[in-house]
Write an enzyme that holds these catalytic residues in place. Structure first.
Site, mmCIF file in Angstrom:
data_model
loop_
_atom_site.group_PDB
_atom_site.id
_atom_site.type_symbol
_atom_site.label_atom_id
_atom_site.label_comp_id
_atom_site.label_asym_id
_atom_site.label_seq_id
_atom_site.Cartn_x
_atom_site.Cartn_y
_atom_site.Cartn_z
ATOM 1 N N LYS A 1 23.243 0.341 -0.725
ATOM 2 C CA LYS A 1 22.350 0.149 -2.060
ATOM 3 C C LYS A 1 21.018 1.052 -1.710
ATOM 4 C CE LYS A 1 19.523 -1.249 -3.920
ATOM 5 N NZ LYS A 1 18.256 -0.661 -4.666
ATOM 6 N N GLU B 1 13.284 -4.670 8.694
ATOM 7 C CA GLU B 1 12.206 -3.650 9.394
ATOM 8 C C GLU B 1 11.027 -3.771 7.946
ATOM 9 O OE1 GLU B 1 9.676 -1.078 8.751
ATOM 10 O OE2 GLU B 1 11.398 0.742 8.848
ATOM 11 N N CYS C 1 5.342 2.598 6.346
ATOM 12 C CA CYS C 1 5.226 1.337 6.877
ATOM 13 C C CYS C 1 4.555 1.304 8.129
ATOM 14 C CB CYS C 1 6.629 0.508 6.752
ATOM 15 S SG CYS C 1 7.749 1.553 7.691
ATOM 16 N N GLU D 1 -1.130 -4.823 3.201
ATOM 17 C CA GLU D 1 -0.480 -3.393 3.165
ATOM 18 C C GLU D 1 -0.752 -2.915 1.767
ATOM 19 O OE1 GLU D 1 3.420 -1.471 4.906
ATOM 20 O OE2 GLU D 1 3.841 -3.093 3.710
#
Length: 471
Positions: A170, A245, A279, A377
């Protein structure tokens, strides 16, 4: 205009069961760049059935068969390198040099690594009278993000192919073009029907369909913490393996030595790469208190030299991926200013001269580790500088985070860098710019679980069987 209106299921390009499309916006121009079809649960059911049907044969394929396929993929990937780079620039705004360089290069690196490892990988190991056998886990659902579309996709697909798994991908809805080309590459290379399947569309629809599907054995997800938590809950109903992750707020520690100014400048520039949408970015820059003003001056100068503009030109930074992402970053910049952080460079709004496109000013704050902008973040070109008194204090600050994806230590004394790196609670520690495709990549704490890259990525897709009394 790029129209990606078919899915890849069971070795064929097929129309969606229920026709429905969505526009893909070029973030540099705010103009529609193409369309994708939005898949449904029924499309996922077809893809899972194809993968399930293909698994018994592919799981028993020989090492040589799988190597031949990976080498054929490598040839096609190399041939279409330029197309992949152009697609990445158009879909998510990466500057041309970055898209054609590191973006496409990461995918190529993971492919080459899988080839190297597969040649020698030990699937069977005899221990006394017992044979330990490593076998493919089964049908894998893969859900990937938009920020590094080739890296995040190839790091899953190629190890899974190498060990004998079948899969349903996906791709990211915001950046679907390059992955569509990758599917064409796999098809041209001769991937057997059903081994690789791809359905484009919404994560909330397709991701849920994959994570709850009883015939999917494993989910590999890269993305946000909140979605990773939901995937884990959904997958628990059928006791799937889940590899995650997730996010990061990584500390970048610069030692107090003659290289400090150079390292601060490099860390600031690195944070602005890919528009801060990484990230593992070193988004918390830790500098010695005794040289704080020097570090501030260097970081300010480095941020001011970052060229921002049309990603098809000669610039260091393009736009962020979408208006939604732009708005989130602007909110964080406003939060930093309102909570009293010292603005060193950048600030709210677009860079001067750019009135269209989702461009963000390279921004640097001086703050403390308990501020919102130091703890959450941001996923944009926003760096926070935090002062430390000594190395024990630096380690304490670095580890005072909910995240633990990466960390960085730079300095002239390599032994000190190594010592500090060992004390950081994070999965990937870069020392003076170190990089290795064979190193394990993954996070501690809320940055996820499991490991990708190199041999560790192979183990993500393997079950372990003990044949006791084998001898």
């Amino acid at each position: 205009m790029r129209d990606c209106l078919q899915f890849y299921i069971d070795g064929k390009w097929v129309d969606p069961i229920v026709p429905k499309t969505a526009d893909v916006i070029n973030p540099a121009t705010e103009v529609v760049a193409g369309r994708i079809s939005l898949g449904s649960v029924a499309d996922i059911d077809l893809a899972v059935a194809a993968a399930r049907k293909a698994f018994p044969t592919w799981s028993l394929s020989s090492r040589e068969q799988r190597l031949d396929l990976l080498l054929a993929i490598q040839s096609e990937y190399t041939r279409r390198h330029g197309e992949l780079g152009d697609a990445i620039t158009e879909e998510m705004g990466a500057p041309k040099s970055l898209a054609h360089g590191f973006h496409v290069g990461l995918g190529a690196g993971h492919l080459q690594t899988a080839i190297e490892l597969l040649r020698e990988f030990q699937f069977d190991e005899q221990r006394g009278s017992t044979m330990i056998s490593r076998e493919p886990i089964g049908v894998c659902g893969m859900i990937t993000p938009w920020n590094w579309p080739m890296n995040q996709t190839c790091v899953k697909i190629f190890p899974a192919l190498a060990v004998g798994c079948t899969m349903i991908l996906k791709p990211p809805q915001l950046a679907p073009f390059s992955v569509q080309i990758l599917a064409e590459i796999l098809h041209s290379a001769g991937v057997p029907a059903g081994v690789f399947n791809m359905v484009q569309g919404s994560g909330s629809v397709l991701g849920t369909a994959l994570t709850t599907h009883p015939d999917v054995d494993m989910i590999s997800f890269t993305g946000s913490e909140s979605v990773g938590v939901q995937i884990t809950k959904d997958a628990a109903e059928t006791v799937k393996r889940v590899g995650l992750e997730l996010g990061g707020k990584s500390a970048y520690i610069v030692l107090d030595d003659a290289s400090m100014a150079e390292k601060v400048g490099a860390a600031t520039a690195a944070m602005m790469g890919n528009s801060g949408q990484t990230c593992s970015a070193g988004s918390r820059l830790l500098v010695p208190s005794a040289r704080l003003e020097e570090a501030i001056a260097v970081a300010s100068a480095a941020a001011s030299t970052v060229t921002v503009g049309n990603p098809t030109g000669n610039v260091a930074m393009g736009p962020v991926v979408s208006k939604g992402q732009y708005d989130i970053i602007q909110q964080y910049i406003e939060t930093g200013m309102s909570e009293g952080a010292r603005l060193i460079a950048g600030g709210p709004g677009r860079p001067e001269g750019l009135d269209k496109g989702w461009f963000v000013r390279p921004t640097v704050f001086l703050t403390t580790n308990d501020s919102v902008i130091a703890r959450e973040e941001i996923f944009g070109p926003v760096l926070v500088i935090i002062a430390y008194d000594d190395l024990d204090h630096a380690v304490e600050i670095a580890n005072d985070s909910n995240f633990g994806l990466a960390g960085y230590v730079d300095g002239l004394d390599v032994e000190t860098c190594r010592s500090v790196g060992r004390r950081l609670r994070a999965g990937w520690i870069g020392i003076n710019g170190g990089f290795d495709f064979h190193a394990a990549f993954g996070g501690y704490k809320r940055s996820g679980n499991g490991r990708e890259w190199g041999e560790f990525g192979f183990h993500e897709y393997l079950e372990i069987k003990s044949l006791v009394g084998y001898a």
